[in-house]
Design a protein around this motif. Sequence first.
Motif, PDB file in Angstrom:
ATOM      1  N   ARG A 111       0.805  -1.222   0.000  1.00 16.45           N
ATOM      2  CA  ARG A 111       0.000   0.000   0.000  1.00 16.45           C
ATOM      3  C   ARG A 111       0.839   1.272   0.000  1.00 16.45           C
ATOM      4  O   ARG A 111       0.527   2.228  -0.708  1.00 16.45           O
ATOM      5  CB  ARG A 111      -0.945  -0.013   1.206  1.00 16.45           C
ATOM      6  N   LYS A 112       1.898   1.297   0.794  1.00 12.32           N
ATOM      7  CA  LYS A 112       2.698   2.525   0.873  1.00 12.32           C
ATOM      8  C   LYS A 112       3.452   2.799  -0.427  1.00 12.32           C
ATOM      9  O   LYS A 112       3.600   3.949  -0.848  1.00 12.32           O
ATOM     10  CB  LYS A 112       3.670   2.434   2.038  1.00 12.32           C
ATOM     11  N   LYS A 113       3.938   1.739  -1.081  1.00 15.89           N
ATOM     12  CA  LYS A 113       4.684   1.915  -2.317  1.00 15.89           C
ATOM     13  C   LYS A 113       3.770   2.050  -3.536  1.00 15.89           C
ATOM     14  O   LYS A 113       4.115   2.748  -4.493  1.00 15.89           O
ATOM     15  CB  LYS A 113       5.629   0.728  -2.528  1.00 15.89           C
ATOM     16  N   ALA A 114       2.641   1.368  -3.488  1.00 15.34           N
ATOM     17  CA  ALA A 114       1.739   1.353  -4.644  1.00 15.34           C
ATOM     18  C   ALA A 114       0.291   1.482  -4.175  1.00 15.34           C
ATOM     19  O   ALA A 114      -0.485   0.529  -4.232  1.00 15.34           O
ATOM     20  CB  ALA A 114       1.932   0.073  -5.446  1.00 15.34           C
ATOM     21  N   PRO A 115      -0.113   2.658  -3.696  1.00 10.90           N
ATOM     22  CA  PRO A 115      -1.470   2.821  -3.165  1.00 10.90           C
ATOM     23  C   PRO A 115      -2.556   2.596  -4.210  1.00 10.90           C
ATOM     24  O   PRO A 115      -3.687   2.256  -3.869  1.00 10.90           O
ATOM     25  CB  PRO A 115      -1.474   4.267  -2.649  1.00 10.90           C
ATOM     26  N   TYR A 116      -2.208   2.804  -5.473  1.00  5.58           N
ATOM     27  CA  TYR A 116      -3.183   2.637  -6.547  1.00  5.58           C
ATOM     28  C   TYR A 116      -3.668   1.199  -6.670  1.00  5.58           C
ATOM     29  O   TYR A 116      -4.791   0.944  -7.125  1.00  5.58           O
ATOM     30  CB  TYR A 116      -2.579   3.098  -7.881  1.00  5.58           C
ATOM     31  N   LEU A 117      -2.849   0.226  -6.266  1.00  2.00           N
ATOM     32  CA  LEU A 117      -3.224  -1.175  -6.415  1.00  2.00           C
ATOM     33  C   LEU A 117      -4.379  -1.532  -5.482  1.00  2.00           C
ATOM     34  O   LEU A 117      -5.397  -2.084  -5.921  1.00  2.00           O
ATOM     35  CB  LEU A 117      -2.015  -2.073  -6.142  1.00  2.00           C
ATOM     36  N   LEU A 118      -4.255  -1.213  -4.196  1.00  2.00           N
ATOM     37  CA  LEU A 118      -5.328  -1.509  -3.250  1.00  2.00           C
ATOM     38  C   LEU A 118      -6.579  -0.707  -3.596  1.00  2.00           C
ATOM     39  O   LEU A 118      -7.700  -1.227  -3.526  1.00  2.00           O
ATOM     40  CB  LEU A 118      -4.883  -1.197  -1.819  1.00  2.00           C
ATOM     41  N   PHE A 119      -6.377   0.553  -3.988  1.00  2.00           N
ATOM     42  CA  PHE A 119      -7.523   1.386  -4.368  1.00  2.00           C
ATOM     43  C   PHE A 119      -8.268   0.765  -5.548  1.00  2.00           C
ATOM     44  O   PHE A 119      -9.494   0.631  -5.531  1.00  2.00           O
ATOM     45  CB  PHE A 119      -7.044   2.793  -4.729  1.00  2.00           C
ATOM     46  N   GLY A 120      -7.531   0.382  -6.595  1.00  2.00           N
ATOM     47  CA  GLY A 120      -8.168  -0.184  -7.780  1.00  2.00           C
ATOM     48  C   GLY A 120      -8.882  -1.486  -7.494  1.00  2.00           C
ATOM     49  O   GLY A 120     -10.006  -1.718  -7.965  1.00  2.00           O
ATOM     50  N   VAL A 121      -8.264  -2.361  -6.696  1.00  2.00           N
ATOM     51  CA  VAL A 121      -8.854  -3.665  -6.391  1.00  2.00           C
ATOM     52  C   VAL A 121     -10.129  -3.504  -5.571  1.00  2.00           C
ATOM     53  O   VAL A 121     -11.170  -4.103  -5.889  1.00  2.00           O
ATOM     54  CB  VAL A 121      -7.842  -4.560  -5.646  1.00  2.00           C
ATOM     55  N   LEU A 122     -10.082  -2.688  -4.510  1.00  2.06           N
ATOM     56  CA  LEU A 122     -11.269  -2.535  -3.662  1.00  2.06           C
ATOM     57  C   LEU A 122     -12.370  -1.754  -4.365  1.00  2.06           C
ATOM     58  O   LEU A 122     -13.558  -2.042  -4.175  1.00  2.06           O
ATOM     59  CB  LEU A 122     -10.890  -1.860  -2.342  1.00  2.06           C
ATOM     60  N   PHE A 123     -12.019  -0.766  -5.174  1.00  2.00           N
ATOM     61  CA  PHE A 123     -13.036  -0.050  -5.950  1.00  2.00           C
ATOM     62  C   PHE A 123     -13.751  -1.040  -6.868  1.00  2.00           C
ATOM     63  O   PHE A 123     -14.987  -1.029  -6.988  1.00  2.00           O
ATOM     64  CB  PHE A 123     -12.379   1.063  -6.775  1.00  2.00           C
ATOM     65  N   PHE A 124     -12.987  -1.890  -7.541  1.00  2.49           N
ATOM     66  CA  PHE A 124     -13.552  -2.889  -8.452  1.00  2.49           C
ATOM     67  C   PHE A 124     -14.485  -3.842  -7.706  1.00  2.49           C
ATOM     68  O   PHE A 124     -15.612  -4.109  -8.152  1.00  2.49           O
ATOM     69  CB  PHE A 124     -12.405  -3.661  -9.115  1.00  2.49           C
ATOM     70  N   LEU A 125     -14.058  -4.353  -6.561  1.00  2.00           N
ATOM     71  CA  LEU A 125     -14.846  -5.341  -5.828  1.00  2.00           C
ATOM     72  C   LEU A 125     -16.073  -4.726  -5.156  1.00  2.00           C
ATOM     73  O   LEU A 125     -17.166  -5.308  -5.187  1.00  2.00           O
ATOM     74  CB  LEU A 125     -13.966  -6.048  -4.794  1.00  2.00           C
ATOM     75  N   VAL A 126     -15.896  -3.546  -4.548  1.00  2.00           N
ATOM     76  CA  VAL A 126     -17.035  -2.904  -3.879  1.00  2.00           C
ATOM     77  C   VAL A 126     -18.101  -2.518  -4.897  1.00  2.00           C
ATOM     78  O   VAL A 126     -19.304  -2.657  -4.636  1.00  2.00           O
ATOM     79  CB  VAL A 126     -16.561  -1.676  -3.076  1.00  2.00           C
ATOM     80  N   ALA A 127     -17.697  -2.060  -6.064  1.00  2.00           N
ATOM     81  CA  ALA A 127     -18.668  -1.689  -7.097  1.00  2.00           C
ATOM     82  C   ALA A 127     -19.430  -2.896  -7.627  1.00  2.00           C
ATOM     83  O   ALA A 127     -20.468  -2.745  -8.269  1.00  2.00           O
ATOM     84  CB  ALA A 127     -17.957  -0.969  -8.240  1.00  2.00           C
ATOM     85  N   HIS A 128     -18.926  -4.101  -7.363  1.00  2.00           N
ATOM     86  CA  HIS A 128     -19.595  -5.330  -7.800  1.00  2.00           C
ATOM     87  C   HIS A 128     -20.467  -5.948  -6.708  1.00  2.00           C
ATOM     88  O   HIS A 128     -21.123  -6.968  -6.961  1.00  2.00           O
ATOM     89  CB  HIS A 128     -18.541  -6.379  -8.207  1.00  2.00           C
ATOM     90  N   ILE A 129     -20.506  -5.350  -5.532  1.00  2.00           N
ATOM     91  CA  ILE A 129     -21.038  -6.064  -4.374  1.00  2.00           C
ATOM     92  C   ILE A 129     -22.544  -6.310  -4.446  1.00  2.00           C
ATOM     93  O   ILE A 129     -23.052  -7.265  -3.862  1.00  2.00           O
ATOM     94  CB  ILE A 129     -20.672  -5.324  -3.067  1.00  2.00           C
ATOM     95  N   LEU A 130     -23.286  -5.493  -5.181  1.00  2.00           N
ATOM     96  CA  LEU A 130     -24.722  -5.718  -5.299  1.00  2.00           C
ATOM     97  C   LEU A 130     -25.048  -6.816  -6.303  1.00  2.00           C
ATOM     98  O   LEU A 130     -25.894  -7.674  -6.052  1.00  2.00           O
ATOM     99  CB  LEU A 130     -25.437  -4.428  -5.717  1.00  2.00           C
ATOM    100  N   GLU A 131     -24.381  -6.795  -7.451  1.00  2.00           N
ATOM    101  CA  GLU A 131     -24.755  -7.702  -8.543  1.00  2.00           C
ATOM    102  C   GLU A 131     -23.895  -8.959  -8.615  1.00  2.00           C
ATOM    103  O   GLU A 131     -24.240  -9.899  -9.341  1.00  2.00           O
ATOM    104  CB  GLU A 131     -24.674  -6.960  -9.878  1.00  2.00           C
ATOM    105  N   SER A 132     -22.788  -8.983  -7.903  1.00  2.00           N
ATOM    106  CA  SER A 132     -21.877 -10.124  -8.024  1.00  2.00           C
ATOM    107  C   SER A 132     -21.560 -10.741  -6.667  1.00  2.00           C
ATOM    108  O   SER A 132     -20.426 -11.131  -6.407  1.00  2.00           O
ATOM    109  CB  SER A 132     -20.583  -9.688  -8.725  1.00  2.00           C
TER     110      SER A 132
END
Length: 654
Positions: free
Chosen positions: A333-354
């Motif tokens: 997270r400290k070196k590459a914050p975009y990775l955790l952000f991208g993964v959780l954004f992707f998964l949370v946005a799927h939480i209703l339909e998937s």
Amino acid sequence: MDNNLRLVGIRLSLFFFLVLSFFSIAFFYSLAMPGYFLFDDWPNLSGLSLISDLWSGLSFVSSGIAGPLGRPIALATFAFQADAWDGHPELMLGVNIFIHLSAFIGAFFLAAGLARFYYPKNDVLPWWIGLAVAVIWGLSPFLATTHLMIIQRMTSLSGLFLLCGLAAFVWAHLVDKRHRLWRWLLLFFGLGFGTLLSALSKENGALLPWLALIILWLWIPKEYYLRDRVSRSILLFLMILPAILLFFYLASRIPGILDNSYGPRRYFTPEERLLTQPLILLDYLRYLLFPKPIAVSPFMDHWPQSTGWFDPPSTIFAALFWPVLIGISIWLRKKAPYLLFGVLFFLVAHILESSFIGLEMYFAHRNYIPAFGLYFALVFFLFSVPQKFRRIVFIGLIGYILVFAGVLWQVTSGWNEKHINGEVWLNHNPNSIRGAQFLANRYLDQNDFFGAHHVIKRAVERHPDEPLLNFQLTDNCIHREMDFPETLQNVLNVLSSTPRYNPQVAFELLRISQEKNHSPLCELRDFNVLYSLIDALLSNPIYERRSGTSSMLYLAKAFVSSEINRFDQAVDYFVASFRSRPNIDVAFYGMGLMANIGDYDRVYHFLEEVRTSAPDSRLGREIWMHRLDEFEQIIRESERIDRERLSQGVEVGS
């Protein structure tokens, strides 16, 4: 001066490429014109044919069945295009494309705002990052069915409001502290109106507060936090509180769904769905990053489910992949914050339909918002590489964008080649019921009656208890007239006993019952046969107990009875349809027929019953009563004319 000129030149270049990208996306999607309507369009949009004035339009907007909130905002956009139904799909497709282009601009501002937190002193780089993200997202071929399928305007419109709402939320944190009013307005409209408009277009919009929390928690540096009392109050009431309420709402649904399973409507259990979704999410990830034309299909129903951790073996791999990826993202997270952000954004946005809710397994358009987080993480990573590798990376990025453009061109330029697409889509997902129906219709367009029958028969072999496929065996009996009695009996047996619930078969029976020449490819399926098919389905408790389905079936019987001049029976079935599920247009059909046969006493009696069945909502009730008042005036005038004609010795109805 030289630096200023250079900065102006860079900004002009940025604007030029933004405009070029905008019109390029418009061009690629214009290749899909005129487009066509697909199966899911009819159940949701057939009511457009009943719109004749403001009140009938409002009635259509307030009668949505696609989701628990009714999706009135999306339906309103269709209501304005009622004249385009169902002969001008290009007009509706054009609006879909315009919505996507507007969402492209929203994605640009959202991505640029997110990038600005990490490049606060660079006036240009965040905008280039925003442009790159928006272009990849806007050209993503895997998202194309979101716009090419007319009814999926609900998804793209919800996505437009959601992206704009998140963009307003992000830029509220970037506004200078001296401009507090602007900050408050951005927060209020972004979180408040953004969530409301998005959720009333499609329920996914309710995730906006969760995604805003992801942005606040994982991306926005603490020095940008809004600490004044008004801003914190807005965040509390429009982000944190709705996010908590949504969490408890979803949590409250888990026990009922898991205990009662999904019933006969789905071919999978809740456990099978939970096992399958990690595998599907991995498949989404593959085609979002490495698109292929073959994967862009509107027919992904009946995706094979996982029946155990090792059936298929890839199930356990997918189930482990996502927690491992999250763990690696947290570690980096400290070196590459975009990775955790991208993964959780992707998964949370799927939480209703998937997740655990019993929707169909697989749909590409579910990635419309989740894909943004994925592409933002990818682009931010590329812009973060060391300076000495940046030229190579940017050349690769341009090549990547061109690949997306090329695949999208293949998809949209061939969209209207229905027969070829039907073969490709069914080969990609041979279990698809809709795909089989689509291909069979394409064979019929070419007068290949044997080919059409073979496709449906093969699909029935895969899904022997699927009622709609069995019913469609009676659509086409050319050169098989001798076999029709046996086929009909088999179909009647399936309809009366199938444990599989598919409301589409009731809608199909209703649609056919309203056609004068309802079976040109099978003259043996006359109105009496159609009557027996409806009765068979009504004798099935799974269909009879569901108010919406039984209402459609009684309505179909009413239309059939009218066609064979059994008007008294038709009136009874119109009334039965209304009582199963009150619908004012069904009531109008029934009362209109009562008036036509001169039974005005029954009209007025039923009119009072219809008034007592008005919706509970104030707006719905007002629309209902206004339309009834107008109809009553017409009926009374009709009665007056009939009485005058009777007094003159003219038979009523002559």
